[in-house]
Design a protein around this motif. Structure first.
Motif, PDB file in Angstrom:
ATOM      1  N   LEU A 178     -27.082 -10.902 -58.238  1.00 29.61           N
ATOM      2  CA  LEU A 178     -28.217 -11.584 -58.037  1.00 29.61           C
ATOM      3  C   LEU A 178     -28.792 -10.944 -56.652  1.00 29.61           C
ATOM      4  N   SER A 179     -30.183 -10.830 -56.641  1.00 27.62           N
ATOM      5  CA  SER A 179     -30.756 -10.220 -55.302  1.00 27.62           C
ATOM      6  C   SER A 179     -30.568 -10.994 -54.148  1.00 27.62           C
ATOM      7  N   GLY A 180     -29.842 -10.520 -53.150  1.00 26.07           N
ATOM      8  CA  GLY A 180     -29.918 -11.399 -51.901  1.00 26.07           C
ATOM      9  C   GLY A 180     -28.382 -11.916 -51.937  1.00 26.07           C
ATOM     10  N   GLY A 181     -27.400 -11.661 -52.705  1.00 27.73           N
ATOM     11  CA  GLY A 181     -26.196 -12.007 -52.766  1.00 27.73           C
ATOM     12  C   GLY A 181     -25.902 -13.345 -53.591  1.00 27.73           C
ATOM     13  N   PRO A 182     -24.382 -13.898 -53.334  1.00 28.04           N
ATOM     14  CA  PRO A 182     -23.804 -13.413 -52.451  1.00 28.04           C
ATOM     15  C   PRO A 182     -22.709 -11.970 -52.814  1.00 28.04           C
ATOM     16  N   TYR A 183     -22.482 -11.219 -52.073  1.00 26.92           N
ATOM     17  CA  TYR A 183     -21.945 -10.097 -52.372  1.00 26.92           C
ATOM     18  C   TYR A 183     -20.444  -9.840 -52.331  1.00 26.92           C
ATOM     19  N   ALA A 184     -19.772  -9.486 -52.937  1.00 24.12           N
ATOM     20  CA  ALA A 184     -18.459  -8.949 -53.227  1.00 24.12           C
ATOM     21  C   ALA A 184     -18.286  -7.693 -52.952  1.00 24.12           C
ATOM     22  N   THR A 185     -17.151  -7.570 -52.112  1.00 22.87           N
ATOM     23  CA  THR A 185     -16.798  -6.087 -51.672  1.00 22.87           C
ATOM     24  C   THR A 185     -15.956  -5.268 -52.682  1.00 22.87           C
ATOM     25  N   VAL A 186     -16.789  -4.522 -53.263  1.00 17.98           N
ATOM     26  CA  VAL A 186     -15.955  -3.568 -54.267  1.00 17.98           C
ATOM     27  C   VAL A 186     -15.273  -2.398 -54.045  1.00 17.98           C
ATOM     28  N   ALA A 187     -15.532  -1.910 -52.588  1.00 14.45           N
ATOM     29  CA  ALA A 187     -14.857  -0.671 -52.141  1.00 14.45           C
ATOM     30  C   ALA A 187     -14.847  -0.726 -50.348  1.00 14.45           C
ATOM     31  N   THR A 188     -13.783  -0.597 -50.010  1.00 13.18           N
ATOM     32  CA  THR A 188     -13.597  -0.113 -48.529  1.00 13.18           C
ATOM     33  C   THR A 188     -12.956   1.158 -48.290  1.00 13.18           C
ATOM     34  N   GLY A 189     -13.350   1.634 -46.925  1.00 16.29           N
ATOM     35  CA  GLY A 189     -12.507   2.809 -46.666  1.00 16.29           C
ATOM     36  C   GLY A 189     -13.305   4.164 -47.297  1.00 16.29           C
ATOM     37  N   VAL A 190     -14.544   3.779 -47.529  1.00 19.91           N
ATOM     38  CA  VAL A 190     -15.198   4.965 -48.363  1.00 19.91           C
ATOM     39  C   VAL A 190     -15.817   6.079 -46.934  1.00 19.91           C
ATOM     40  N   THR A 191     -15.301   7.040 -47.300  1.00 19.58           N
ATOM     41  CA  THR A 191     -15.354   8.106 -46.017  1.00 19.58           C
ATOM     42  C   THR A 191     -16.537   8.906 -46.129  1.00 19.58           C
ATOM     43  N   THR A 192     -17.261   8.912 -47.171  1.00 19.17           N
ATOM     44  CA  THR A 192     -18.525   9.502 -47.223  1.00 19.17           C
ATOM     45  C   THR A 192     -19.688   8.922 -47.716  1.00 19.17           C
ATOM     46  N   PRO A 193     -21.000   9.180 -47.329  1.00 15.67           N
ATOM     47  CA  PRO A 193     -22.159   8.487 -47.602  1.00 15.67           C
ATOM     48  C   PRO A 193     -22.361   8.522 -48.936  1.00 15.67           C
ATOM     49  N   GLY A 194     -21.688   8.021 -49.973  1.00 13.56           N
ATOM     50  CA  GLY A 194     -21.858   7.971 -51.220  1.00 13.56           C
ATOM     51  C   GLY A 194     -20.850   7.365 -52.067  1.00 13.56           C
ATOM     52  N   PHE A 195     -21.140   6.788 -53.277  1.00 12.36           N
ATOM     53  CA  PHE A 195     -19.994   5.880 -54.165  1.00 12.36           C
ATOM     54  C   PHE A 195     -20.519   5.819 -55.587  1.00 12.36           C
ATOM     55  N   THR A 196     -19.699   5.893 -56.505  1.00 14.61           N
ATOM     56  CA  THR A 196     -19.918   5.859 -57.979  1.00 14.61           C
ATOM     57  C   THR A 196     -19.165   4.551 -58.205  1.00 14.61           C
ATOM     58  N   ASN A 197     -19.920   3.478 -58.799  1.00  9.30           N
ATOM     59  CA  ASN A 197     -19.118   2.176 -59.340  1.00  9.30           C
ATOM     60  C   ASN A 197     -19.011   2.197 -60.902  1.00  9.30           C
ATOM     61  N   SER A 198     -18.148   2.109 -61.279  1.00  9.60           N
ATOM     62  CA  SER A 198     -17.632   2.604 -62.669  1.00  9.60           C
ATOM     63  C   SER A 198     -17.232   1.334 -63.159  1.00  9.60           C
ATOM     64  N   SER A 199     -17.175   1.471 -64.699  1.00  6.46           N
ATOM     65  CA  SER A 199     -16.571   0.235 -65.703  1.00  6.46           C
ATOM     66  C   SER A 199     -17.726  -0.843 -65.493  1.00  6.46           C
ATOM     67  N   LEU A 200     -19.165  -0.742 -65.401  1.00  7.25           N
ATOM     68  CA  LEU A 200     -20.054  -1.656 -65.542  1.00  7.25           C
ATOM     69  C   LEU A 200     -20.636  -2.063 -66.896  1.00  7.25           C
ATOM     70  N   VAL A 201     -21.270  -3.167 -66.883  1.00  4.86           N
ATOM     71  CA  VAL A 201     -21.591  -3.628 -68.436  1.00  4.86           C
ATOM     72  C   VAL A 201     -23.097  -3.149 -68.560  1.00  4.86           C
ATOM     73  N   PHE A 202     -23.054  -2.508 -69.702  1.00  7.10           N
ATOM     74  CA  PHE A 202     -24.688  -1.745 -70.087  1.00  7.10           C
ATOM     75  C   PHE A 202     -25.622  -2.917 -70.034  1.00  7.10           C
TER      76      PHE A 202
END
Length: 334
Positions: A178-202
């Motif tokens: 939902l817009s505005g959260g609540p947010y769950a952390t899906v990745a930590t320690g990402v060292t570059t300014p980019g991330f690919t979130n996989s296995s999502l629902v179409f």
């Protein structure tokens, strides 16, 4: 002093309209007569004294959100009450809970902010006066990441990019439905300014924020961005065999790719360009939708092992050709 009374109360007045005592009675005694000055002085001498005010109070910032407090233990103290203010001299707000040791860790603070503290010792005689004030400034976290964007890809992925934050050593990626959260952390320690979130629902929309991290702590969240996961449309070819299975046989066309296998959540289209109109469901599948748009080619969908079409798929029939489903179908769509 109670004189000529027959209705006596502890903790309330003899008058029904008066409020009850807002507190607790620790001890009481009943005397058959008024006490003398000497008796009152003797009773007062038995009252325990409050402990001394704590000395040596100090505050040390260890990150952008944490300050450690410590002080010299006080004789006779059973616990301590720390108090915090954003202004020198108060007013102070008690920190919860009270502690029995001569130290406290204050968390959840804002970065680059001065906090002021005093401590009171508590014993059997009550609470002491406040300690001398101590203060500390929380460390400065890295800047908030800027320009966060999200792009949905076929295959159940969303690609995130953002501007690098000066001094950041890593990033935390957070996601919500939902817009505005609540947010769950899906990745930590990402060292570059980019991330690919996989296995999502179409066909689902996901909302993201990113924070920057270094030794000083974590920044506030970035701007929110969102993307929908696009639904891939696969066209049946049957060029390898007649099997409709999951991630096994490349009997499908996707865009310009003639060798694609089916994955659950994709739209399945059957038209006149297929090699064969015979389709064997080798596994129970859950497409996003099923469309027969055939005129010259007739289709028969069956299953040799009892598989069927499941899920919430919708089924549409276009064109003059036939489409016969003889398998065990449990889809709940239109």
């Amino acid at each position: 002093i109670l004189v000529n009374c027959t209705n006596n109360f502890i903790g309330r007045s003899v008058f029904s309209g008066d409020p009850y005592l807002n507190g607790k009675v620790d001890d009481f005694r009943i005397y058959n007569g008024a006490l003398s000055v000497a008796q009152i002085a003797a009773l007062y001498a038995l009252t325990p004294a409050a402990p001394a005010a704590p000395a040596g109070a100090s505050a040390t910032a260890v990150s952008s959100s944490v300050i450690n407090l410590s002080w010299t233990p006080v004789a006779g103290a059973t616990n301590y009450i720390g108090q915090r203010s954003l202004s020198s001299g108060g007013p102070y707000v008690p920190l919860v809970p009270s502690v029995t040791s001569a130290n406290f860790t204050d968390t959840g603070l804002s970065g680059s902010t001065v906090y002021y503290y005093v401590v009171a010792a508590v014993g059997s005689g009550g609470a002491s006066t406040n300690s001398p004030q101590a203060s500390a400034t929380t460390l400065t976290p890295p800047p908030i990441p800027a320009s966060l964007t999200a792009t949905g890809l076929y295959g159940g992925q969303i690609v995130l990019t953002w501007d690098a934050s000066a001094g950041a050593t890593s990033y935390n990626v957070k996601r919500a439905m939902l817009s505005g959260g609540p947010y769950a952390t899906v990745a930590t320690g990402v060292t570059t300014p980019g991330f690919t979130n996989s296995s999502l629902v179409f066909n689902a929309t996901y909302y993201y924020v990113v924070s920057a991290v270094n030794a000083n702590g974590e920044s506030l969240n970035s701007n929110e961005t969102n993307s929908i996961v696009p639904v891939p449309t696969l066209v049946w070819k049957g060029n390898v065999n007649t099997n409709w299975d999951i991630a096994t046989t490349t009997n499908w066309l996707f865009g310009g790719s003639p060798s694609t296998y089916f994955t659950d959540g994709a739209s399945a289209n059957f038209d006149d360009t297929a090699t064969t109109g015979s389709v064997n469901l080798a596994a129970t599948v859950s497409p996003y939708s099923v469309t027969f748009s055939n005129s010259a080619l007739n289709y028969t969908v069956s299953s040799a092992n009892g598989s069927g079409i499941s899920g919430a798929a919708s089924l549409a029939k276009l064109g003059s050709g036939t489409a016969t489903l003889t398998c065990s179908n449990t889809f709940a769509g239109d």
